[in-house]
Design a protein around this motif. Structure first.
Motif, PDB file in Angstrom:
ATOM      1  N   ASN A  32      -1.230 -22.248 -74.628  1.00 31.65           N
ATOM      2  CA  ASN A  32      -2.691 -22.095 -74.647  1.00 31.65           C
ATOM      3  C   ASN A  32      -3.152 -22.357 -76.082  1.00 31.65           C
ATOM      4  O   ASN A  32      -3.211 -21.456 -76.900  1.00 31.65           O
ATOM      5  N   ILE A  33      -3.467 -23.616 -76.378  1.00 30.13           N
ATOM      6  CA  ILE A  33      -3.837 -23.990 -77.755  1.00 30.13           C
ATOM      7  C   ILE A  33      -5.342 -24.246 -77.818  1.00 30.13           C
ATOM      8  O   ILE A  33      -5.890 -25.008 -77.009  1.00 30.13           O
ATOM      9  N   VAL A  34      -6.007 -23.598 -78.767  1.00 34.88           N
ATOM     10  CA  VAL A  34      -7.442 -23.811 -78.957  1.00 34.88           C
ATOM     11  C   VAL A  34      -7.672 -24.175 -80.415  1.00 34.88           C
ATOM     12  O   VAL A  34      -7.356 -23.394 -81.308  1.00 34.88           O
ATOM     13  N   LEU A  68       2.750 -28.986 -75.712  1.00 38.33           N
ATOM     14  CA  LEU A  68       4.064 -29.315 -75.127  1.00 38.33           C
ATOM     15  C   LEU A  68       5.174 -28.541 -75.834  1.00 38.33           C
ATOM     16  O   LEU A  68       6.104 -28.032 -75.206  1.00 38.33           O
ATOM     17  N   GLN A  69       5.026 -28.443 -77.153  1.00 37.73           N
ATOM     18  CA  GLN A  69       6.036 -27.727 -77.946  1.00 37.73           C
ATOM     19  C   GLN A  69       6.071 -26.247 -77.578  1.00 37.73           C
ATOM     20  O   GLN A  69       7.133 -25.676 -77.366  1.00 37.73           O
ATOM     21  N   GLU A  70       4.872 -25.657 -77.501  1.00 39.90           N
ATOM     22  CA  GLU A  70       4.801 -24.229 -77.180  1.00 39.90           C
ATOM     23  C   GLU A  70       5.391 -23.952 -75.787  1.00 39.90           C
ATOM     24  O   GLU A  70       6.070 -22.946 -75.575  1.00 39.90           O
ATOM     25  N   THR A  74       8.493 -31.350 -71.410  1.00 41.16           N
ATOM     26  CA  THR A  74       8.085 -32.720 -71.728  1.00 41.16           C
ATOM     27  C   THR A  74       7.134 -33.186 -70.625  1.00 41.16           C
ATOM     28  O   THR A  74       6.938 -32.493 -69.621  1.00 41.16           O
ATOM     29  N   LEU A  75       6.591 -34.377 -70.810  1.00 44.44           N
ATOM     30  CA  LEU A  75       5.632 -34.895 -69.828  1.00 44.44           C
ATOM     31  C   LEU A  75       6.247 -35.022 -68.436  1.00 44.44           C
ATOM     32  O   LEU A  75       5.543 -34.945 -67.432  1.00 44.44           O
TER      33      LEU A  75
END
Ligand code: KG4
Ligand code: ZN
Length: 339
Positions: A32-34, A68-70, A74-75
């Motif tokens: 959850n990146i903001v 993706l890292q957190e 991967t896709l």
């Protein structure tokens, strides 16, 4: 049935947050990146659309990689991409939707475009299960709406603002008092030290479920200008308190009226202004008194302002068939609430 293992990546760029979240099933947030642009807009006293688009463009790739890292995936692990396509700023939405389409197309991942306000409502399902029928009060920088939901993804807008949104009026009052941006949290705090001595009118104090904030905003601005012109001393906290009590009053009376009329099980709040401490306190007091059997869902602050976890939560309720390989949808800055 929705697969509990399904992984969705959600993208939110409708206003001034570049946000990407990844959800597994309907509850497990893997990332959850903001990335907030508040600081960059602060000097202008509000969001500058062109600047917002540029900052989304600069940040989105980085936020994507961070997510993706957190999530440590991967896709290849992503089953669907959900992107906000309105309402919002047209340039800002363009950045998010084009980014989503590119990733989806190049990796052959199905895509779904969703509604920002529906996302605000579904932020609450990360806190506690939604229970139907429910009533949602959505109060943000761009919206003031009462939404009735008989079931999941079934939205009936009972009423909405006829002019300014409530958050917009908080921001404008803060600007005329030179308090900074965004105005909501500053006025919320300041109002605690003031008295309601100005008795501003209660906006759209009628039997409808609609709202209106431009009249109240003008009344407050006129009062402040008159006090300044006459060189009368006044306290910003009293202005803030008087404004806030008038602004919140119709939200409470109309929410209670609708909750009774539609016999709802749950009442929830959503959007940036739902972080307001006075609004929360008034909701608790009035619902406890008048509708003690209605479950209240007052989300923690992180879930009230714009983020992509709410978009991921919303998308997790769509069946697989809604995700598809049609990448040619147009940006819809004025999208109506619905699926
Ligand atoms: O939902 P949001 O992050 O963005 C939109 O979709 O508009 O809402 C931002 C709005 C701003 O107008 C801000 O001043 C207001 O939410 N806000 C508050 C509070 N915290 C944020 N308004 C009143 N009281 C607060 N504590
Ligand atoms: Zn919002």
């Amino acid at each position: 049935m929705i697969d509990n293992e399904r992984v969705i990546l959600a993208i939110e760029t409708s206003c001034d947050e570049t946000a990407i979240a990844i959800i597994k099933g309907q509850k497990e947030l893997l990332a959850n990146i903001v990335s907030s642009q508040i600081k960059q807009h602060q000097d202008n006293g509000g969001v500058v659309p062109e600047l917002a688009s540029r900052l989304h463009y600069e940040n989105v790739d980085h936020v994507f990689n961070q997510a993706l890292q957190e999530a440590k995936i991967t896709l290849k692990d992503i089953d669907g991409i959900a992107v906000v396509n309105g309402p919002g700023l047209i340039g800002a939405l363009h950045v998010g939707t084009i980014f989503a389409k590119s990733i989806a197309y190049l990796n052959n991942i199905p895509i779904l475009s969703v509604h920002h306000i529906a996302g605000h409502i579904y932020a609450n399902n990360l806190i506690s299960d939604l229970k139907f029928p429910l009533l949602a009060l959505v109060v943000s920088g761009g919206h003031t709406e009462l939404v009735y939901m008989p079931n999941h993804l079934d939205f009936k807008v009972l009423g909405q603002t006829q002019d300014d949104a409530i958050g917009e009026s908080y921001d404008k009052i803060a600007r005329i008092l030179d308090l900074g941006y965004p105005g909501g949290p500053i006025i919320d705090k300041l109002a605690k030290e003031g008295q309601n001595i100005y008795d501003f009118p209660i906006p759209k104090n009628d039997n409808t479920y609609d709202f209106s904030y431009s009249g109240l905003k003008s009344a407050v601005i006129n009062k402040v200008n008159t006090l300044k012109m006459k060189k009368e001393e006044f306290n910003n906290a009293d202005i803030a308190r008087s404004f806030q009590e008038s602004a919140v009053a119709p939200l409470i009376t109309k929410s209670i009226k609708a909750a009774k009329e539609y016999n709802v099980k749950q009442f929830l709040i959503a959007g940036g202004v739902s972080a307001n401490s006075y609004l929360r306190q008034e909701i608790e007091n009035n619902f406890t008194k008048e509708l003690p059997n209605v479950e209240l869902l007052l989300p923690p602050l992180w879930a009230t302002t714009d983020n992509a976890a709410m978009i991921a939560s919303l998308a997790s309720f769509y069946q697989d068939s809604y995700f598809n390989n049609e990448y040619d949808f147009a940006v819809n800055p004025n999208r109506k609430l619905g699926i």
